[in-house]
Write an enzyme that holds these catalytic residues in place. Sequence first.
Site, PDB file in Angstrom:
ATOM      1  N   CYS A  85      -0.473   4.061   2.185  1.00 42.76           N
ATOM      2  CA  CYS A  85      -0.218   3.854   3.616  1.00 42.76           C
ATOM      3  C   CYS A  85       1.230   4.150   3.988  1.00 42.76           C
ATOM      4  O   CYS A  85       1.507   4.742   5.034  1.00 42.76           O
ATOM      5  CB  CYS A  85      -0.543   2.417   4.004  1.00 42.76           C
ATOM      6  N   ASP A  86       2.164   3.732   3.152  1.00 42.75           N
ATOM      7  CA  ASP A  86       3.573   3.677   3.548  1.00 42.75           C
ATOM      8  C   ASP A  86       4.513   4.550   2.733  1.00 42.75           C
ATOM      9  O   ASP A  86       5.705   4.641   3.054  1.00 42.75           O
ATOM     10  CB  ASP A  86       4.064   2.224   3.477  1.00 42.75           C
ATOM     11  N   CYS A 132       0.840  -1.203   0.000  1.00 46.32           N
ATOM     12  CA  CYS A 132       0.000   0.000   0.000  1.00 46.32           C
ATOM     13  C   CYS A 132       0.872   1.249   0.000  1.00 46.32           C
ATOM     14  O   CYS A 132       1.395   1.654   1.045  1.00 46.32           O
ATOM     15  CB  CYS A 132      -0.932  -0.005   1.207  1.00 46.32           C
TER      16      CYS A 132
END
Length: 325
Positions: free
Chosen positions: A136-137, A133
């Site tokens: 997300c990261d 992701c």
Amino acid sequence: MRQLIVIGSGPAGYTAALYAARANLRPLLIASSVEAGGDLMNTTEVENFPGFPEGVMGPDLMDKMQRQAEKFGTEVLFDDVTSVDLTGDIKTVTLSSGERHQALAVVFATGSAYRKLGLADEDRLSGRGVSWCATCDGFFFRDRTVAVVGGGDSALEEATFLTRFASKVYVIHRRDSLRASQAMQDRARANDKIEFLWNAEVTAIHSADSVTGVTLTDTTTGEASELPVEGLFVAIGADPRVHLVHGQLDLTADGTIAVDGRSSRTNLPGVFAAGDVIDPTYRQAVTAAASGTVAALDAEHFLTTLPDELLRRTTSDRTGDLAAA
């Protein structure tokens, strides 16, 4: 017998249980015995979930969601669902322990599973350079060199997003042409930070405590080479967890559970779905949580339409559940 059973313990499941518990439905939430908490249990710091300006660790966020749901009356059971019978007014959920639980309504919040490369250390390095992701990261890879594996729209979306942070983004694809839409291809090709590596397959991940590089194998010649990277983003698709409902619930062309418009209603009365199991597009913790809210409200409304004699048969504790035959 319960009024409501929630299957799944990610943001959608816990939010559905929270709302249902606050409506005094006293739901039973069945979390996996192994994967309780969903994908966020494998995520390090989450910085884009509202209400946490300093960020929050994925497991900590899920622990807070669980405790909040339990505070208002949710019972959480750590076991695996092996089968469901969704026909009729009373739904039956069977667990691996042999226990059967019944309810007038069920919310499926079983999420999806990212497809993996199947390489040694892939799981161990999750949160240490391996990710599924970029949203997300990606922030954690500022001014670093990263690689994205895949050739579809998702892979190019991930690669394009990562150029906001990374100094260099390789797109590794096992063929010599992409499956992505032409618009996505044009956007990625126009980005100076993105470089395509064709006919290449990641066959090993190198690491100390975190990712330091990968081995690439040419899919036409078999020749191996090394590529130094500090992040590896796997974007080869995800599969919604719908194995329990095959033959009972309608599915979309994407393989997700089909729901009626923006609602959580499935094709069967009293059966609702929320989170990634209905969403092939956004797949974020906050959108899953919002979807869980919708499912709880839909289920609450559905229960108000049922005859009183059915509702009187429900119980707020486990005494109404069926023991194993």
